[in-house]
Design a protein around this motif. Structure first.
Motif, PDB file in Angstrom:
ATOM      1  N   ALA A  53       1.948  -7.070  25.159  1.00  0.00           N
ATOM      2  CA  ALA A  53       2.544  -5.888  25.790  1.00  0.00           C
ATOM      3  C   ALA A  53       1.859  -4.639  25.256  1.00  0.00           C
ATOM      4  O   ALA A  53       0.897  -4.706  24.496  1.00  0.00           O
ATOM      5  N   SER A  54       2.374  -3.493  25.649  1.00  0.00           N
ATOM      6  CA  SER A  54       1.815  -2.215  25.202  1.00  0.00           C
ATOM      7  C   SER A  54       2.735  -1.607  24.141  1.00  0.00           C
ATOM      8  O   SER A  54       3.961  -1.587  24.325  1.00  0.00           O
ATOM      9  N   PRO A  55       2.188  -1.154  23.008  1.00  0.00           N
ATOM     10  CA  PRO A  55       0.763  -1.125  22.628  1.00  0.00           C
ATOM     11  C   PRO A  55       0.266  -2.513  22.239  1.00  0.00           C
ATOM     12  O   PRO A  55       0.992  -3.292  21.637  1.00  0.00           O
ATOM     13  N   SER A  56      -0.976  -2.798  22.571  1.00  0.00           N
ATOM     14  CA  SER A  56      -1.517  -4.135  22.323  1.00  0.00           C
ATOM     15  C   SER A  56      -1.786  -4.387  20.845  1.00  0.00           C
ATOM     16  O   SER A  56      -1.772  -5.534  20.396  1.00  0.00           O
ATOM     17  N   VAL A  57      -2.014  -3.321  20.081  1.00  0.00           N
ATOM     18  CA  VAL A  57      -2.257  -3.445  18.657  1.00  0.00           C
ATOM     19  C   VAL A  57      -1.756  -2.187  17.967  1.00  0.00           C
ATOM     20  O   VAL A  57      -1.773  -1.093  18.551  1.00  0.00           O
ATOM     21  N   GLY A  58      -1.273  -2.346  16.764  1.00  0.00           N
ATOM     22  CA  GLY A  58      -0.763  -1.192  16.026  1.00  0.00           C
ATOM     23  C   GLY A  58      -0.793  -1.435  14.538  1.00  0.00           C
ATOM     24  O   GLY A  58      -0.823  -2.582  14.071  1.00  0.00           O
ATOM     25  N   LEU A  59      -0.814  -0.361  13.793  1.00  0.00           N
ATOM     26  CA  LEU A  59      -0.781  -0.420  12.333  1.00  0.00           C
ATOM     27  C   LEU A  59       0.175   0.660  11.843  1.00  0.00           C
ATOM     28  O   LEU A  59       0.087   1.815  12.265  1.00  0.00           O
ATOM     29  N   SER A  60       1.090   0.275  11.001  1.00  0.00           N
ATOM     30  CA  SER A  60       2.013   1.252  10.422  1.00  0.00           C
ATOM     31  C   SER A  60       2.050   1.069   8.911  1.00  0.00           C
ATOM     32  O   SER A  60       1.937  -0.050   8.403  1.00  0.00           O
ATOM     33  N   GLU A  61       2.197   2.178   8.204  1.00  0.00           N
ATOM     34  CA  GLU A  61       2.323   2.166   6.758  1.00  0.00           C
ATOM     35  C   GLU A  61       3.541   3.009   6.391  1.00  0.00           C
ATOM     36  O   GLU A  61       3.651   4.164   6.798  1.00  0.00           O
ATOM     37  N   SER A  62       4.440   2.411   5.656  1.00  0.00           N
ATOM     38  CA  SER A  62       5.697   3.083   5.344  1.00  0.00           C
ATOM     39  C   SER A  62       6.021   2.929   3.865  1.00  0.00           C
ATOM     40  O   SER A  62       5.564   1.999   3.201  1.00  0.00           O
ATOM     41  N   TYR A  63       6.822   3.859   3.387  1.00  0.00           N
ATOM     42  CA  TYR A  63       7.279   3.857   1.999  1.00  0.00           C
ATOM     43  C   TYR A  63       8.794   3.890   2.016  1.00  0.00           C
ATOM     44  O   TYR A  63       9.398   4.852   2.515  1.00  0.00           O
ATOM     45  N   ASP A  64       9.410   2.808   1.528  1.00  0.00           N
ATOM     46  CA  ASP A  64      10.868   2.681   1.570  1.00  0.00           C
ATOM     47  C   ASP A  64      11.392   2.905   2.985  1.00  0.00           C
ATOM     48  O   ASP A  64      12.359   3.638   3.216  1.00  0.00           O
ATOM     49  N   GLU A  65      10.728   2.281   3.979  1.00  0.00           N
ATOM     50  CA  GLU A  65      11.102   2.322   5.397  1.00  0.00           C
ATOM     51  C   GLU A  65      10.969   3.706   6.015  1.00  0.00           C
ATOM     52  O   GLU A  65      11.434   3.947   7.125  1.00  0.00           O
ATOM     53  N   ASP A  66      10.307   4.625   5.334  1.00  0.00           N
ATOM     54  CA  ASP A  66      10.005   5.942   5.890  1.00  0.00           C
ATOM     55  C   ASP A  66       8.522   5.960   6.225  1.00  0.00           C
ATOM     56  O   ASP A  66       7.678   5.930   5.328  1.00  0.00           O
ATOM     57  N   GLN A  67       8.190   5.995   7.520  1.00  0.00           N
ATOM     58  CA  GLN A  67       6.798   5.858   7.922  1.00  0.00           C
ATOM     59  C   GLN A  67       5.958   7.038   7.463  1.00  0.00           C
ATOM     60  O   GLN A  67       6.336   8.192   7.605  1.00  0.00           O
ATOM     61  N   LEU A  68       4.776   6.712   6.914  1.00  0.00           N
ATOM     62  CA  LEU A  68       3.811   7.718   6.491  1.00  0.00           C
ATOM     63  C   LEU A  68       2.703   7.884   7.527  1.00  0.00           C
ATOM     64  O   LEU A  68       2.386   8.997   7.929  1.00  0.00           O
ATOM     65  N   PHE A  69       2.098   6.750   7.947  1.00  0.00           N
ATOM     66  CA  PHE A  69       0.930   6.805   8.819  1.00  0.00           C
ATOM     67  C   PHE A  69       1.018   5.738   9.904  1.00  0.00           C
ATOM     68  O   PHE A  69       1.648   4.695   9.730  1.00  0.00           O
ATOM     69  N   SER A  70       0.344   6.010  11.013  1.00  0.00           N
ATOM     70  CA  SER A  70      -0.034   4.999  11.990  1.00  0.00           C
ATOM     71  C   SER A  70      -1.549   5.080  12.118  1.00  0.00           C
ATOM     72  O   SER A  70      -2.188   5.863  11.430  1.00  0.00           O
ATOM     73  N   PHE A  71      -2.113   4.274  12.999  1.00  0.00           N
ATOM     74  CA  PHE A  71      -3.570   4.263  13.156  1.00  0.00           C
ATOM     75  C   PHE A  71      -3.922   4.379  14.625  1.00  0.00           C
ATOM     76  O   PHE A  71      -3.393   3.648  15.466  1.00  0.00           O
ATOM     77  N   ASP A  72      -4.801   5.326  14.944  1.00  0.00           N
ATOM     78  CA  ASP A  72      -5.277   5.532  16.310  1.00  0.00           C
ATOM     79  C   ASP A  72      -6.575   4.734  16.468  1.00  0.00           C
ATOM     80  O   ASP A  72      -7.636   5.140  15.991  1.00  0.00           O
ATOM     81  N   PHE A  73      -6.492   3.581  17.155  1.00  0.00           N
ATOM     82  CA  PHE A  73      -7.653   2.716  17.279  1.00  0.00           C
ATOM     83  C   PHE A  73      -8.685   3.273  18.252  1.00  0.00           C
ATOM     84  O   PHE A  73      -9.839   2.833  18.241  1.00  0.00           O
ATOM     85  N   SER A  74      -8.297   4.222  19.096  1.00  0.00           N
ATOM     86  CA  SER A  74      -9.276   4.814  20.007  1.00  0.00           C
ATOM     87  C   SER A  74     -10.188   5.809  19.287  1.00  0.00           C
ATOM     88  O   SER A  74     -11.328   6.017  19.690  1.00  0.00           O
ATOM     89  N   GLN A  75      -9.684   6.435  18.200  1.00  0.00           N
ATOM     90  CA  GLN A  75     -10.482   7.402  17.451  1.00  0.00           C
ATOM     91  C   GLN A  75     -10.802   6.922  16.039  1.00  0.00           C
ATOM     92  O   GLN A  75     -11.479   7.624  15.276  1.00  0.00           O
ATOM     93  N   ASN A  76     -10.293   5.756  15.670  1.00  0.00           N
ATOM     94  CA  ASN A  76     -10.576   5.161  14.352  1.00  0.00           C
ATOM     95  C   ASN A  76     -10.119   6.060  13.203  1.00  0.00           C
ATOM     96  O   ASN A  76     -10.832   6.248  12.214  1.00  0.00           O
ATOM     97  N   ILE A  77      -8.936   6.617  13.326  1.00  0.00           N
ATOM     98  CA  ILE A  77      -8.419   7.497  12.277  1.00  0.00           C
ATOM     99  C   ILE A  77      -6.949   7.188  12.020  1.00  0.00           C
ATOM    100  O   ILE A  77      -6.231   6.706  12.904  1.00  0.00           O
ATOM    101  N   ARG A  78      -6.525   7.449  10.793  1.00  0.00           N
ATOM    102  CA  ARG A  78      -5.106   7.402  10.466  1.00  0.00           C
ATOM    103  C   ARG A  78      -4.426   8.650  11.011  1.00  0.00           C
ATOM    104  O   ARG A  78      -4.977   9.738  10.952  1.00  0.00           O
ATOM    105  N   VAL A  79      -3.200   8.479  11.474  1.00  0.00           N
ATOM    106  CA  VAL A  79      -2.443   9.596  12.037  1.00  0.00           C
ATOM    107  C   VAL A  79      -1.180   9.783  11.203  1.00  0.00           C
ATOM    108  O   VAL A  79      -0.342   8.878  11.130  1.00  0.00           O
TER     109      VAL A  79
END
Length: 261
Positions: A53-79
């Protein structure tokens, strides 16, 4: 590694300790010093997922369930989810590792997903949405509405905003993060300047079962705006000046000499 895969939403979880420390072990520990008794444990979660389904791929990084970053695979950068995390996002040097994880995740879907068809539910639970302001509400001052989506699995959703039942354009990306218990949560942000007559709605559609959750926001418990403060100050100043004038008139009137008969 733990795997969650299905035909409709095949997920691959890469838990950070197993992925980054594949040969870790538990060493004998010395008695904990007394000053450390009150310290709390914290969790940093680095999770990559992929699905049909959409999004087909994703990356999330969180600290104590509070999200810090995701990753934009179209621009190859952390958001960064919030501007305060921007400096940390620019210092990442593991892009090649992230793309290796992405390829591995998608390969597992094609290889293992068909074999587990029907053994794992396509979706679980009904998403729950709520809306609140990022800062204390003050009319006429820029603010941000936050649509928080919980009880989300798999992370296949679309988020739309409406203002007085009219679609809102220019909404930013939806941030999806993994939490403990094989579940996800999502955040959508809308910048606005609040007014007393505002009615906003956040519409969340789960793409797997087409379930829609709607959360409404109307102004409540607003702080006094600068305009109201200025008006109140002006009224108070005017009443003060009027009181001084009335007092002077009364003093002058009562100090007049009394005329004799």
């Amino acid at each position: 590694m733990d795997y969650e895969l299905s035909q409709g939403a095949a997920l691959l979880w890469l838990l950070p300790l197993l992925w980054l420390l594949p040969h870790s072990w538990t060493a004998p520990q010395a008695p904990t010093p007394r000053w450390q008794d009150d310290l709390q444990n914290h969790t940093f979660l680095h999770t990559m997922y992929c699905q049909n389904a959409s999004p087909s791929v994703g990356l999330s990084e969180s600290y104590d369930e509070d999200q810090l970053f995701s990753f934009d695979f179209s621009q190859n950068i952390r958001v960064p989810r919030l501007p305060e995390f921007a400096d940390w996002a620019q210092k990442s040097e593991d892009v090649s590792t992230i793309f290796f994880d992405k390829g591995f995740c998608q390969a597992m879907i094609h290889e293992i997903g068909p074999k587990l068809e029907g053994q794992i539910p396509v979706s679980r639970g009904i998403p729950v949405a709520e809306v609140f302001t990022l800062k204390p509400l003050e009319f006429g001052k820029p603010n941000t509405l936050v649509c928080f989506v919980s009880n989300l699995f798999p992370p296949a959703l679309t988020v739309n905003w409406q203002h007085h039942s009219a679609p809102v354009e220019g909404v930013g990306p939806t941030y999806v993060s993994a939490i403990n218990g094989l579940s996800f949560q999502a955040f959508s942000y809308l910048n606005f300047t609040p007014a007393p007559s505002d009615i906003f709605s956040c519409i969340v559609t789960h793409e797997i079962n087409s379930h829609t959750a709607i959360a409404y926001w109307v102004p409540q418990n607003a702080l006094p705006s600068d305009l109201l403060e200025n008006v109140l100050c002006g009224v108070a100043f005017g009443l003060g000046v009027l009181g001084i004038i009335v007092g002077l008139v009364l003093i002058i009137y009562f100090r007049k000499p009394c005329s004799g008969d």
